[in-house]
Motif scaffolding. Structure first.
Motif, PDB file in Angstrom:
ATOM      1  N   LYS A  87       0.745  -1.418  -0.143  1.00  0.00           N
ATOM      2  CA  LYS A  87       0.015  -0.112   0.052  1.00  0.00           C
ATOM      3  C   LYS A  87       0.792   1.371  -0.146  1.00  0.00           C
ATOM      4  O   LYS A  87       0.570   2.195  -0.704  1.00  0.00           O
ATOM      5  CB  LYS A  87      -0.909   0.127   1.295  1.00  0.00           C
ATOM      6  CG  LYS A  87      -1.904  -0.787   1.050  1.00  0.00           C
ATOM      7  CD  LYS A  87      -2.968  -0.850   2.395  1.00  0.00           C
ATOM      8  CE  LYS A  87      -4.238  -1.837   2.243  1.00  0.00           C
ATOM      9  NZ  LYS A  87      -5.024  -1.767   3.306  1.00  0.00           N
ATOM     10  N   ASP A  88       2.120   1.348   0.563  1.00  0.00           N
ATOM     11  CA  ASP A  88       2.720   2.513   0.787  1.00  0.00           C
ATOM     12  C   ASP A  88       3.432   2.709  -0.495  1.00  0.00           C
ATOM     13  O   ASP A  88       3.648   3.941  -0.834  1.00  0.00           O
ATOM     14  CB  ASP A  88       3.829   2.301   2.037  1.00  0.00           C
ATOM     15  CG  ASP A  88       3.431   2.558   3.178  1.00  0.00           C
ATOM     16  OD1 ASP A  88       2.122   2.720   3.406  1.00  0.00           O
ATOM     17  OD2 ASP A  88       3.935   1.956   4.331  1.00  0.00           O
ATOM     18  N   ILE A  91       0.897   4.107  -2.838  1.00  0.00           N
ATOM     19  CA  ILE A  91       0.653   5.711  -2.603  1.00  0.00           C
ATOM     20  C   ILE A  91       2.125   6.442  -2.999  1.00  0.00           C
ATOM     21  O   ILE A  91       2.051   7.669  -3.660  1.00  0.00           O
ATOM     22  CB  ILE A  91       0.636   5.949  -1.033  1.00  0.00           C
ATOM     23  CG1 ILE A  91      -0.822   5.140  -0.655  1.00  0.00           C
ATOM     24  CG2 ILE A  91       0.733   7.309  -0.745  1.00  0.00           C
ATOM     25  CD1 ILE A  91      -0.994   5.206   0.672  1.00  0.00           C
ATOM     26  N   ARG A  92       3.386   5.857  -2.686  1.00  0.00           N
ATOM     27  CA  ARG A  92       4.527   6.540  -2.979  1.00  0.00           C
ATOM     28  C   ARG A  92       4.761   6.836  -4.730  1.00  0.00           C
ATOM     29  O   ARG A  92       4.910   7.928  -5.189  1.00  0.00           O
ATOM     30  CB  ARG A  92       5.848   5.787  -2.465  1.00  0.00           C
ATOM     31  CG  ARG A  92       7.092   6.520  -2.705  1.00  0.00           C
ATOM     32  CD  ARG A  92       8.144   5.868  -2.166  1.00  0.00           C
ATOM     33  NE  ARG A  92       8.045   5.604  -0.532  1.00  0.00           N
ATOM     34  CZ  ARG A  92       7.819   4.603   0.207  1.00  0.00           C
ATOM     35  NH1 ARG A  92       7.657   3.444  -0.355  1.00  0.00           N
ATOM     36  NH2 ARG A  92       7.776   4.731   1.524  1.00  0.00           N
ATOM     37  N   GLU A  94       2.007   6.626  -6.831  1.00  0.00           N
ATOM     38  CA  GLU A  94       0.885   7.179  -7.355  1.00  0.00           C
ATOM     39  C   GLU A  94       0.455   5.757  -8.212  1.00  0.00           C
ATOM     40  O   GLU A  94      -0.298   6.235  -9.586  1.00  0.00           O
ATOM     41  CB  GLU A  94       0.936   8.408  -7.745  1.00  0.00           C
ATOM     42  CG  GLU A  94       1.209   9.599  -6.989  1.00  0.00           C
ATOM     43  CD  GLU A  94       0.956  10.758  -7.522  1.00  0.00           C
ATOM     44  OE1 GLU A  94       1.000  10.825  -8.930  1.00  0.00           O
ATOM     45  OE2 GLU A  94       1.268  11.770  -6.750  1.00  0.00           O
ATOM     46  N   ASN A 122      -6.071   0.366  -7.833  1.00  0.00           N
ATOM     47  CA  ASN A 122      -6.182   1.306  -7.127  1.00  0.00           C
ATOM     48  C   ASN A 122      -7.346   2.583  -7.400  1.00  0.00           C
ATOM     49  O   ASN A 122      -7.187   3.159  -8.269  1.00  0.00           O
ATOM     50  CB  ASN A 122      -5.125   2.224  -6.686  1.00  0.00           C
ATOM     51  CG  ASN A 122      -5.061   3.590  -6.206  1.00  0.00           C
ATOM     52  OD1 ASN A 122      -6.174   3.620  -5.257  1.00  0.00           O
ATOM     53  ND2 ASN A 122      -3.940   4.385  -6.274  1.00  0.00           N
ATOM     54  N   GLY A 124      -8.800   4.757  -5.911  1.00  0.00           N
ATOM     55  CA  GLY A 124      -8.610   6.087  -5.183  1.00  0.00           C
ATOM     56  C   GLY A 124      -8.919   7.108  -6.397  1.00  0.00           C
ATOM     57  O   GLY A 124      -9.484   8.259  -6.106  1.00  0.00           O
TER      58      GLY A 124
END
Length: 396
Positions: A87-88, A91-92, A94, A122, A124
């Motif tokens: 997950k990190d 996010i890192r 994108e 993802n 998001g």
């Protein structure tokens, strides 16, 4: 008639002399059209980061990774070892998705044990998620089909027969309307319509309210106290004329960004004219009802701000609650965008836009009549006393 043209000339001077109105009405549409044009210029989202975690590290898993990397829509970031937190990493970088190739992937493929790939999307950002998901499905599906056919060929089956064994029937998927999935064609023209409605409402918000607020209405319109509708026309005609200039700028910018024009250009011109008319009369109505220019502007912005979201252009009206549909249907932008989508994106027959043109025409008539009634009552209250001094006191 002489008084009508005198006041119309005065209205043009007031409009041009107001620096705020000039900026909002002329510069804002050009600025937003240019800005949004460059935002959506590429039309498609390309080189979207996708993480590939290869737990197998074999020639076959590397081949799958290379095929994914060849897809222009996505950009592969490969991990030979699994990171501490997926997950990190998402996010890192994108990343729009994560593809996990399991261990023993090649061995299971060769032994026909049907290994499973895990693809984490993802969501998001729904837009990039859809683009990445589509690209992954296409590439992984192609790889899977090729590997299956190759395995059947190695077993001695002819290539033509192997293809039919893998795929007993064909399904042809043919895209309609905006076949390239170009986001510039889909979003940019619609946003220009949003901006046009916004600036019309902003300009109309201060049309009557500002006159009532500064007390100039009684002095200037004393000879027009029996003529409510011509008084309304004096306020809207400059907006209509200047709107033609804005639409002309939009046409020029269509050529700059190479966005196709709608089908049935004459019908589109009529549709735009009715849209401008209905939006301006809505602004007139609010400006008459709210004698404070600032409050009128605030109310019209409350109406205009969610207009695109509830218009049904990106999210179907049928999926919205009934009260939201009602609000959407009394805003001129809603029927305009529905017809606009038919003419520009779907390239449909002009006849299909007639229900939306009728809808816009009804809104125009309703807002014009309500504005006329409101102004008629307002004029009666303002000029009910014969002396202009008394009338000014009523205004105050």
């Amino acid at each position: 008639m002489k008084e009508f043209f005198r006041l119309l000339k005065r209205e043009f001077k007031l409009f041009i002399g107001n620096s705020t109105l000039r900026t909002v009405f002329f510069l804002a549409p050009v600025f937003y059209a240019t800005l949004l044009g460059f935002v959506y210029k590429s039309g498609k989202v390309e080189n979207t980061p996708v993480l590939v975690i290869d737990r197998d590290n074999t020639p076959l898993s590397s081949q799958l990774t290379d095929m994914l990397d060849d897809n222009k829509s996505i950009s592969i970031i490969k991990y030979a070892q699994e990171p501490l937190s997926i997950k990190d990493e998402v996010i890192r970088h994108e990343a729009a998705a994560v593809v996990i190739i399991p261990s023993r992937f090649e061995a299971d493929m060769l032994q026909k044990k049907y290994p499973e790939l895990n693809v984490y999307v993802n969501t998001g950002n729904v837009l990039t998620a859809n683009f990445a998901s589509k690209a992954l499905q296409l590439t992984i599906g192609t790889f899977s089909a090729g590997a299956s056919i190759k395995a059947l060929q190695k077993a001695g089956m002819p290539a033509t027969k192997a293809a039919t064994q893998y795929e007993p029937f064909k399904a042809n998927y043919i895209t309609l309307f905006n076949t390239t999935g170009n986001y510039l064609i889909f979003m940019w023209p619609a946003m220009l319509a949003v901006v046009l409605q916004q600036v019309i409402l902003l300009a109309m918000a201060v049309s009557f309210a500002a006159e009532f607020e500064r007390g100039s209405f009684v002095k200037e319109y004393s000879k027009m106290k029996r003529w409510a509708f011509p008084t309304m026309l004096i306020k809207v005609i400059p907006i209509w004329i200047f709107s033609i200039l804005i639409v002309g700028v939009y046409y020029f910018m269509h050529m700059i960004f190479r966005v196709p024009m709608p089908e049935g250009i004459l019908n589109f011109i009529l549709l735009t004219a009715v849209f401008v008319g209905s939006a301006s009369f809505l602004g007139v109505l609010i400006s008459i009802l709210i004698p404070d220019a600032l409050k009128a502007t605030q109310i019209l912005m409350v109406i205009a701000s969610p207009a695109f979201i509830i218009s049904g252009f990106t999210w179907p009206l049928s999926a919205m609650p009934a009260f939201v549909q009602f609000i959407a249907n009394i805003i001129p932008l809603t029927p305009f965008l529905q017809a606009f989508k038919i003419l520009l994106i779907q390239k449909g027959s002009v006849e299909l836009t007639f229900p939306f043109l009728k809808h816009l025409s009804i809104l125009l008539v309703i807002y014009a009549i309500l504005g006329w009634i409101a102004l008629k009552i307002k004029l009666w209250f303002i000029f009910r006393n014969t002396g202009s001094e008394e009338a000014e006191k009523v205004v105050e």
